[in-house]
Design an enzyme around this catalytic site. Structure first.
Site, PDB file in Angstrom:
ATOM      1  CG  HIS A 107      -1.555   1.330   1.302  1.00 37.67           C
ATOM      2  ND1 HIS A 107      -1.487   2.034   2.546  1.00 37.67           N
ATOM      3  CD2 HIS A 107      -2.390   2.093   0.636  1.00 37.67           C
ATOM      4  CE1 HIS A 107      -2.261   3.269   2.182  1.00 37.67           C
ATOM      5  NE2 HIS A 107      -2.805   3.058   1.178  1.00 37.67           N
ATOM      6  CB  SER A 108       0.773   4.263   0.345  1.00 37.00           C
ATOM      7  OG  SER A 108       1.162   5.520   0.126  1.00 37.00           O
ATOM      8  CG  PHE A 109       6.883   3.999   1.922  1.00 42.49           C
ATOM      9  CD1 PHE A 109       8.034   4.288   1.204  1.00 42.49           C
ATOM     10  CD2 PHE A 109       7.167   3.056   3.043  1.00 42.49           C
ATOM     11  CE1 PHE A 109       8.990   4.099   1.565  1.00 42.49           C
ATOM     12  CE2 PHE A 109       8.348   2.693   3.358  1.00 42.49           C
ATOM     13  CZ  PHE A 109       9.456   3.185   2.584  1.00 42.49           C
TER      14      PHE A 109
END
Length: 313
Positions: A107-109
């Site tokens: 997720h994301s980073f």
């Protein structure tokens, strides 16, 4: 166990590393195909509490806390948190779990870490699932900004070390409100993250995470378009990119365009990967995997269970 206790949770792990341990939690069938789950910047493994129980339980899911996050050890004094270090942590977890090949969900980073790992060690990654993320972060002005970013990162580490400021102890309610200020998530989700991200001290709580990670230039690598194209050509994995309609369109950078870089990254993934990329837009926010996990569960389950075999380019 509370209302948000993760069903099907198998165990908590502590994997030894030279600076201490990497903490992780596992779900599913230990002998099943492994899936490493990587949380977003400043979050922790609890961000998968609501999604993983909805996925096929004949897989083995391991959600780790990055160094300096959640229940994982902080890096040694004087040792910075660079993006490459987090990629190295994935390799260490893989060695500790004795995996030869696995899938990654980020997720994301966590997706940018997963992407970089998948390009550096393409033969090890079967499937790559990106939740409101891209394999790298392209900065349209990378050449002009690179030196500035690196300088800021070094100066920030030195400032934090010089302050030697102890963590603040506040009430859980205050902590939740502060946590939500910089994150587009609801209160329930903030509480789930902070269950693992804080330690109780007297009548209050303090954050577990290392202060050194709270600076974007430390944790992310920003690369040029040319390097991005070169890197994703190394990918052998099949890729599922889930883009929420109300997610982060990009990481806002000074002097950088707001959407052009994102469209470039997605278009190049489509061009390079062709049928190996599944791109799906879903209604929801950046934290859709926590707030509305049922929106993603069917898509991710089908992708994990698909029988396509990865071949090298």
């Amino acid at each position: 166990m509370g209302k948000d206790a993760p069903s099907g949770l198998l165990s908590e792990l502590k994997l030894a590393v030279p600076w201490g341990h990497i903490a992780a939690k596992t779900w599913g069938f230990p002998q099943g195909p492994p899936v490493l789950c990587l949380h977003g910047w400043l979050d922790n493994a609890n961000s998968f509490n609501r999604l993983i129980p909805l996925l096929p339980q004949d897989f083995h899911y391991v959600a780790m806390d990055f160094g300096g996050h959640g229940l994982s050890s902080h890096y040694s004094p004087g040792f910075p948190y660079y993006h490459h270090n987090f990629v190295c942590e994935v390799r260490r977890v893989m060695e500790a779990m004795k995996w030869n090949r696995f899938s990654i969900m980020g997720h994301s980073f966590g997706g940018t870490v997963a992407g970089m790992f998948s390009c550096m060690f393409p033969e090890m990654v079967d499937k790559l699932i990106l939740l409101d993320s891209v394999p790298f972060i392209v900065d349209s002005n990378e050449m002009e900004n690179l030196v500035t970013y690196k300088r800021r990162a070094i100066e920030h580490v030195l400032q934090v070390e010089a302050l030697q400021k102890p963590p603040s102890v506040v009430s859980l309610k205050e902590m939740i409100q502060g946590f939500m200020k910089n994150r587009p998530m609801n209160e329930d989700c903030a509480e789930i993250i902070l269950q693992r991200g804080t330690t109780k001290v007297g009548s209050g709580v303090m954050l577990n995470r290392d202060r050194r990670v709270a600076w974007l230039e430390n944790s992310f690598d920003f690369i040029s378009k040319e390097l991005y194209v070169h890197a994703i050509q190394k990918l052998q994995a099949h890729v599922l990119l889930l883009k929420p309609t109300e997610g982060f369109s990009d990481l806002r950078r000074e002097n950088d365009t707001k959407t052009e870089a994102l469209f470039f990254m997605i278009d190049m993934l489509k061009s390079v990967l062709k049928e190996r990329l599944q791109y799906v837009e879903v209604p929801g926010s950046h934290y859709i995997h926590m707030e509305e996990p049922h929106q993603l569960a069917g898509i991710i389950s089908s992708f994990l269970q698909s029988k396509h075999k990865t071949t090298a380019q």
